[in-house]
Enzyme design. Structure first.
Site, PDB file in Angstrom:
ATOM      1  N   CYS A  21       0.808  -1.219   0.000  1.00  0.00           N
ATOM      2  CA  CYS A  21       0.000   0.000   0.000  1.00  0.00           C
ATOM      3  C   CYS A  21       0.843   1.271   0.000  1.00  0.00           C
ATOM      4  CB  CYS A  21      -0.935   0.001   1.211  1.00  0.00           C
ATOM      5  SG  CYS A  21      -2.133  -1.359   1.198  1.00  0.00           S
ATOM      6  N   HIS A  72      11.288   2.389   6.922  1.00  0.00           N
ATOM      7  CA  HIS A  72      11.178   0.955   6.604  1.00  0.00           C
ATOM      8  C   HIS A  72      11.340   0.145   7.889  1.00  0.00           C
ATOM      9  CE1 HIS A  72      11.377  -2.769   4.500  1.00  0.00           C
ATOM     10  NE2 HIS A  72      11.478  -2.201   3.317  1.00  0.00           N
ATOM     11  N   HIS A  85      -4.114   6.672   5.006  1.00  0.00           N
ATOM     12  CA  HIS A  85      -4.353   5.513   4.150  1.00  0.00           C
ATOM     13  C   HIS A  85      -5.585   4.755   4.631  1.00  0.00           C
ATOM     14  CE1 HIS A  85      -3.930   1.913   1.851  1.00  0.00           C
ATOM     15  NE2 HIS A  85      -3.651   1.178   2.902  1.00  0.00           N
ATOM     16  N   HIS A 124     -15.406   4.248   2.688  1.00  0.00           N
ATOM     17  CA  HIS A 124     -16.824   3.922   2.484  1.00  0.00           C
ATOM     18  C   HIS A 124     -17.173   3.858   1.001  1.00  0.00           C
ATOM     19  CE1 HIS A 124     -21.192   4.865   2.201  1.00  0.00           C
ATOM     20  NE2 HIS A 124     -21.248   4.077   3.262  1.00  0.00           N
ATOM     21  N   ASN A 128     -10.510  -0.185   0.234  1.00  0.00           N
ATOM     22  CA  ASN A 128      -9.042  -0.101   0.250  1.00  0.00           C
ATOM     23  C   ASN A 128      -8.535  -0.443  -1.151  1.00  0.00           C
ATOM     24  OD1 ASN A 128      -6.300  -0.363   0.603  1.00  0.00           O
ATOM     25  ND2 ASN A 128      -6.410  -1.739   2.351  1.00  0.00           N
ATOM     26  N   HIS A 131      -4.664  19.412   6.213  1.00  0.00           N
ATOM     27  CA  HIS A 131      -5.468  18.243   5.836  1.00  0.00           C
ATOM     28  C   HIS A 131      -4.662  16.959   6.077  1.00  0.00           C
ATOM     29  CE1 HIS A 131      -8.181  21.063   3.869  1.00  0.00           C
ATOM     30  NE2 HIS A 131      -7.130  21.577   3.254  1.00  0.00           N
TER      31      HIS A 131
END
Length: 383
Positions: free
Chosen positions: A169, A248, A342, A371, A375, A338
């Site tokens: 992702c 990482h 994720h 919604h 994902n 803002h």
């Protein structure tokens, strides 16, 4: 003679001015601008409402009553709505045995929709693209997906292509970091980044609860974007990248194993989502913020947090042990307008919001993206 000496006396100054000009010119071309981007929205017949999800679960041969109840509960409480999109083979009832061609068609539909619209809207020709980065984590094919795009749009023979797999992702920002690095060494470049995920060959058909959960969360989506470091195009840009930080945690076993492609006891390949995922995601997010905070927050907020931390530490030492008082929380809203969290799932959003002391207003974009679109892996942040 006097004129000659005068010129010689100015040479050091001219050299300094030349060095300064070269430095400023180089810095000017190291900016990273987002010119435009195009999201992928499949047709309405690919929407996956809850009722149809129930039908998909019922026709799964390897699920028992307990797994059926678990999945229905997971779908209802996932925060995902009625209008997310799924791969075509799910609606054709072929999720048990998708073909290789199904996966290729899924990608080609994405490329045609996003890249085609993006190039048309910007007026940029495919031959003007200098750099192409494609990140699809769970599909590696020959020729590569980047080569397919080059062939589809007849790009130049000197276009620099990069095909990233297995980055999960975070791959979209990894791609952005790659482009940013290239921009630092080359002037007036146009880069295209294509980000998505391949769901067709990765639909899990077993009964391991940690692996069937991915079927509930991941949905079809994608994005294509054009970036540049050309200063003459800066007035057309939508966004400018100020800073980018990557952390990482692959060396930590808990983080390494929380999201992993593996086999279940019956040898069925699937994507395992561990219970440690929200915790691992929050830890990585917090470590990122420790590095990025000094770059984006005003000095007054950094001073407030520093003074409060030192004061509490001194008071704690004076009492001999921790008084149980809450730790100071840095106010990221002092420098951030803002928050694009994720949409890894409701639990991920809740955990990050709690740790950063964010309000419901702050996390509403993430909740509504989850919604409406679910994902969509690496492309979620663009939605």
């Amino acid at each position: 003679m006097l004129f000659f000496l005068t010129i010689l006396s100015f040479l050091p100054l001219l050299y300094i001015l030349y060095i300064l000009h070269s430095f400023l010119e180089r810095k000017k071309h190291q900016k990273c601008y987002l010119l435009d981007y195009q999201l992928y929205k499949p047709s309405d017949d690919r929407k996956l409402p809850t009722e149809f999800c129930g039908d998909v679960i019922k026709r799964a041969k390897n699920l028992g009553l307990n797994e059926y109840k678990f999945l229905l509960k997971a779908i209802v409480s996932s925060g995902i709505g009625e209008e997310t999109y799924a791969p075509k083979m799910v609606f054709e009832g072929r999720e048990e045995n998708p073909t290789y061609q199904d996966a290729i068609v899924e990608m080609e539909e994405l490329f045609e929709y996003t890249i085609g619209r993006l190039l048309k809207r910007t007026g940029i020709s495919p031959s003007e693209i200098d750099i192409l980065v494609v990140n699809i984590s769970m599909l590696a094919c020959m020729p590569s997906l980047s080569s397919r795009i080059v062939n589809m749009y007849k790009m130049r023979d000197d276009v620099k292509t990069y095909n990233l797999c297995g980055m999960g992702c975070s791959a979209s920002l990894v791609s952005l970091n790659l482009v940013e690095s290239i921009f630092k060494s080359k002037k007036n470049q146009l880069a295209m980044v294509v980000t998505s995920e391949s769901l067709t060959p990765n639909w899990y058909t077993g009964n391991d609860k940690s692996m069937i959960l991915s079927n509930c969360l991941f949905r079809t989506g994608g994005c294509a974007m054009i970036l540049t470091n050309n200063p003459s195009l800066s007035h057309k840009c939508m966004l400018k990248l100020n800073c980018l930080v990557r952390t990482h945690h692959g060396a930590k076993d808990e983080s390494y194993g929380c999201c992993i492609e593996t086999e279940d006891d019956q040898g069925r390949v699937g994507f395992h989502l561990g219970k440690s995922l929200p915790k691992a995601a929050t830890r990585a997010f917090v470590d990122n913020l420790k590095v990025i905070a000094p770059k984006i927050l005003p000095i007054r907020e950094l001073l407030r947090f520093g003074i409060l931390s030192v004061t509490l530490k001194i008071l704690s030492k004076g009492k001999g042990k921790s008084s149980g008082s809450s730790r100071p929380v840095i106010n990221f809203k002092a420098g951030v307008d803002h928050f694009c969290l994720h949409t890894g799932g409701k639990a991920v959003i809740d955990t990050v919001a709690q740790n950063l002391d964010l309000s419901e207003y702050d996390v509403e974009p993430a909740r509504m993206t989850l919604h409406r679109f679910g994902n969509t892996s690496a492309s979620s942040v663009w939605f």
